[in-house]
Design an enzyme around this catalytic site. Structure first.
Site, PDB file in Angstrom:
ATOM      1  N   ASN A   9       0.873  -1.177   0.000  1.00  0.00           N
ATOM      2  CA  ASN A   9       0.000   0.000   0.000  1.00  0.00           C
ATOM      3  C   ASN A   9       0.907   1.223   0.000  1.00  0.00           C
ATOM      4  O   ASN A   9       1.479   1.573   1.034  1.00  0.00           O
ATOM      5  CB  ASN A   9      -0.898  -0.029   1.241  1.00  0.00           C
ATOM      6  CG  ASN A   9      -1.729   1.233   1.386  1.00  0.00           C
ATOM      7  OD1 ASN A   9      -1.751   2.081   0.489  1.00  0.00           O
ATOM      8  ND2 ASN A   9      -2.432   1.360   2.506  1.00  0.00           N
ATOM      9  N   LYS A  11       0.207   4.212  -0.207  1.00  0.00           N
ATOM     10  CA  LYS A  11      -0.407   5.407   0.408  1.00  0.00           C
ATOM     11  C   LYS A  11      -0.135   6.625  -0.486  1.00  0.00           C
ATOM     12  O   LYS A  11      -0.095   6.470  -1.705  1.00  0.00           O
ATOM     13  CB  LYS A  11       0.074   5.579   1.855  1.00  0.00           C
ATOM     14  CG  LYS A  11      -0.164   4.296   2.675  1.00  0.00           C
ATOM     15  CD  LYS A  11      -0.012   4.472   4.152  1.00  0.00           C
ATOM     16  CE  LYS A  11      -0.262   3.126   4.853  1.00  0.00           C
ATOM     17  NZ  LYS A  11      -0.177   3.213   6.304  1.00  0.00           N
ATOM     18  N   HIS A  95      -9.537   0.995   4.986  1.00  0.00           N
ATOM     19  CA  HIS A  95      -8.266   1.214   5.676  1.00  0.00           C
ATOM     20  C   HIS A  95      -8.501   2.146   6.872  1.00  0.00           C
ATOM     21  O   HIS A  95      -9.309   3.070   6.790  1.00  0.00           O
ATOM     22  CB  HIS A  95      -7.230   1.814   4.715  1.00  0.00           C
ATOM     23  CG  HIS A  95      -5.851   1.805   5.292  1.00  0.00           C
ATOM     24  ND1 HIS A  95      -5.421   2.742   6.207  1.00  0.00           N
ATOM     25  CD2 HIS A  95      -4.817   0.941   5.122  1.00  0.00           C
ATOM     26  CE1 HIS A  95      -4.175   2.456   6.565  1.00  0.00           C
ATOM     27  NE2 HIS A  95      -3.783   1.370   5.917  1.00  0.00           N
ATOM     28  N   GLU A  97      -6.923   4.557   7.961  1.00  0.00           N
ATOM     29  CA  GLU A  97      -6.736   5.990   7.655  1.00  0.00           C
ATOM     30  C   GLU A  97      -7.986   6.565   6.985  1.00  0.00           C
ATOM     31  O   GLU A  97      -8.331   7.733   7.194  1.00  0.00           O
ATOM     32  CB  GLU A  97      -5.471   6.173   6.786  1.00  0.00           C
ATOM     33  CG  GLU A  97      -4.212   5.968   7.623  1.00  0.00           C
ATOM     34  CD  GLU A  97      -3.001   5.441   6.862  1.00  0.00           C
ATOM     35  OE1 GLU A  97      -2.974   5.522   5.617  1.00  0.00           O
ATOM     36  OE2 GLU A  97      -2.081   4.938   7.527  1.00  0.00           O
ATOM     37  N   GLU A 167      -5.268  -5.110  10.471  1.00  0.00           N
ATOM     38  CA  GLU A 167      -4.271  -4.054  10.658  1.00  0.00           C
ATOM     39  C   GLU A 167      -4.524  -3.351  11.989  1.00  0.00           C
ATOM     40  O   GLU A 167      -5.333  -2.411  12.060  1.00  0.00           O
ATOM     41  CB  GLU A 167      -4.358  -3.023   9.532  1.00  0.00           C
ATOM     42  CG  GLU A 167      -4.045  -3.576   8.159  1.00  0.00           C
ATOM     43  CD  GLU A 167      -3.452  -2.506   7.244  1.00  0.00           C
ATOM     44  OE1 GLU A 167      -2.430  -2.792   6.623  1.00  0.00           O
ATOM     45  OE2 GLU A 167      -3.992  -1.391   7.163  1.00  0.00           O
ATOM     46  N   GLY A 173       2.567   2.237  10.788  1.00  0.00           N
ATOM     47  CA  GLY A 173       3.487   3.359  10.649  1.00  0.00           C
ATOM     48  C   GLY A 173       4.207   3.724  11.940  1.00  0.00           C
ATOM     49  O   GLY A 173       4.838   4.773  12.031  1.00  0.00           O
ATOM     50  N   SER A 212       3.624  -2.219  10.235  1.00  0.00           N
ATOM     51  CA  SER A 212       5.077  -2.269  10.408  1.00  0.00           C
ATOM     52  C   SER A 212       5.676  -3.631  10.045  1.00  0.00           C
ATOM     53  O   SER A 212       6.625  -4.096  10.685  1.00  0.00           O
ATOM     54  CB  SER A 212       5.470  -1.853  11.830  1.00  0.00           C
ATOM     55  OG  SER A 212       5.025  -0.534  12.098  1.00  0.00           O
TER      56      SER A 212
HETATM   57  P1  13P Z   1       3.097   0.341   7.672  1.00  0.00           P
HETATM   58  O1  13P Z   1       3.631  -0.933   7.044  1.00  0.00           O
HETATM   59  O2  13P Z   1       3.820   1.568   7.200  1.00  0.00           O
HETATM   60  O3  13P Z   1       2.976   0.227   9.145  1.00  0.00           O
HETATM   61  O4  13P Z   1       1.603   0.521   7.096  1.00  0.00           O
HETATM   62  C1  13P Z   1       0.710  -0.528   7.197  1.00  0.00           C
HETATM   63  C2  13P Z   1      -0.509  -0.180   6.438  1.00  0.00           C
HETATM   64  O5  13P Z   1      -1.267   0.698   6.842  1.00  0.00           O
HETATM   65  C3  13P Z   1      -0.774  -0.893   5.198  1.00  0.00           C
HETATM   66  O6  13P Z   1      -2.049  -0.644   4.712  1.00  0.00           O
END
Ligand code: 13P
Length: 252
Positions: A9, A11, A95, A97, A167, A173, A212
């Site tokens: 992803n 982002k 997601h 976010e 997740e 992150g 992560s």
């Molecule tokens: P990270 O791998 O940066 O923690 O992000 C995970 C994520 O949100 C994947 O959709």
């Protein structure tokens, strides 16, 4: 046995030049072997060019979001048919976010899930708890509610062509990864919910871990029986890092 899906992803990262370099690095380094597949999810403006570069390779392309509507006066939105038109096979929905920063409700996530499937794409449904929810002991309740919104709207059979991503929000992150045991516990819980509804779907549905994930911890996570891949943010932005996870998948 279920195949492993290693999904990046991206982002809101990248540029035409950076993406082309990242994609050529990934394509050149796809591990030998079978039982796993690779997916990248770039931002909307780059989907067509990344899909063109991925054509004929072992890498699939997906989007990070989709409108629940088909067409019309929805300024700034992107229809499911447009995504499949430019070569997307997958769409991430729900997601954390999107849920927290853009106020997407579980009902809206369910509508997006169904819209993606109606356009012939595979939704990747994200579920996960915040740190406060985990500390309050409500992790399973939160996950159940997020799953139930989609199960109620789409039915269990819809998960025959869907992927789930667990997740935990506190691991996204942050550099803090769920331990393989913590992740496995939740993956087992999720699969258990499906076992009560439809044994075939429970056995086949891929459940990815996200939060992560990186080369150093991928093998330990993927070794767990109910972890079928990863949804990777930060470590999907460099070919070397993404391929380290792909290699862990190939060796699993
Ligand atoms: P990270 O791998 O940066 O923690 O992000 C995970 C994520 O949100 C994947 O959709």
């Amino acid at each position: 046995m279920r195949d492993i899906l290693v999904a990046g992803n991206w982002k809101m990262n990248g540029s035409s030049t950076a993406n082309a370099e990242l994609m050529s690095g990934i394509i050149a380094g796809v591990p030998e072997g079978s039982g796993f597949s690779l997916l990248v999810c770039p931002p909307f403006p780059y989907l067509a060019s990344v899909a063109a570069q991925a054509a004929g390779s072992a890498v699939s392309v997906g989007a990070q979001n989709v409108s629940e509507h088909q067409k019309g006066a929805f300024t700034g939105e992107v229809a499911p048919s447009m995504l499949s038109d430019v070569g997307c096979e997958y769409v991430i929905v729900g997601h954390s976010e999107r849920r927290s920063l853009y106020g997407e409700s579980s009902a809206q996530v369910a509508a997006k899930f169904q819209a993606a499937q109606a356009a012939g794409m595979t939704p990747i449904l994200c579920v996960g708890e915040t740190l406060e929810e985990r500390e309050a002991g409500t992790t399973e309740k939160v996950i159940d509610e997020q799953l139930d919104a989609v199960l109620d709207a789409a039915g269990v059979e819809a998960f025959g062509t869907a992927v789930i991503a667990y997740e935990p929000v506190w691991a996204i992150g942050t550099g803090v990864t769920a331990t393989p045991e913590q992740a496995q516990d939740m993956h087992r819980h999720i699969r258990g919910r499906f076992e009560a509804l439809n044994a075939d779907i429970a056995a086949s549905v891929q459940i990815l871990y996200g939060g992560s994930m990186k080369g150093e911890n991928a093998a330990g996570l993927l070794a767990k029986p109910d972890i079928d891949g990863g949804l990777i943010g930060g470590a999907s932005l460099k070919a070397e890092d993404f391929l380290a996870i792909a290699h862990a998948a190939a060796q699993n």
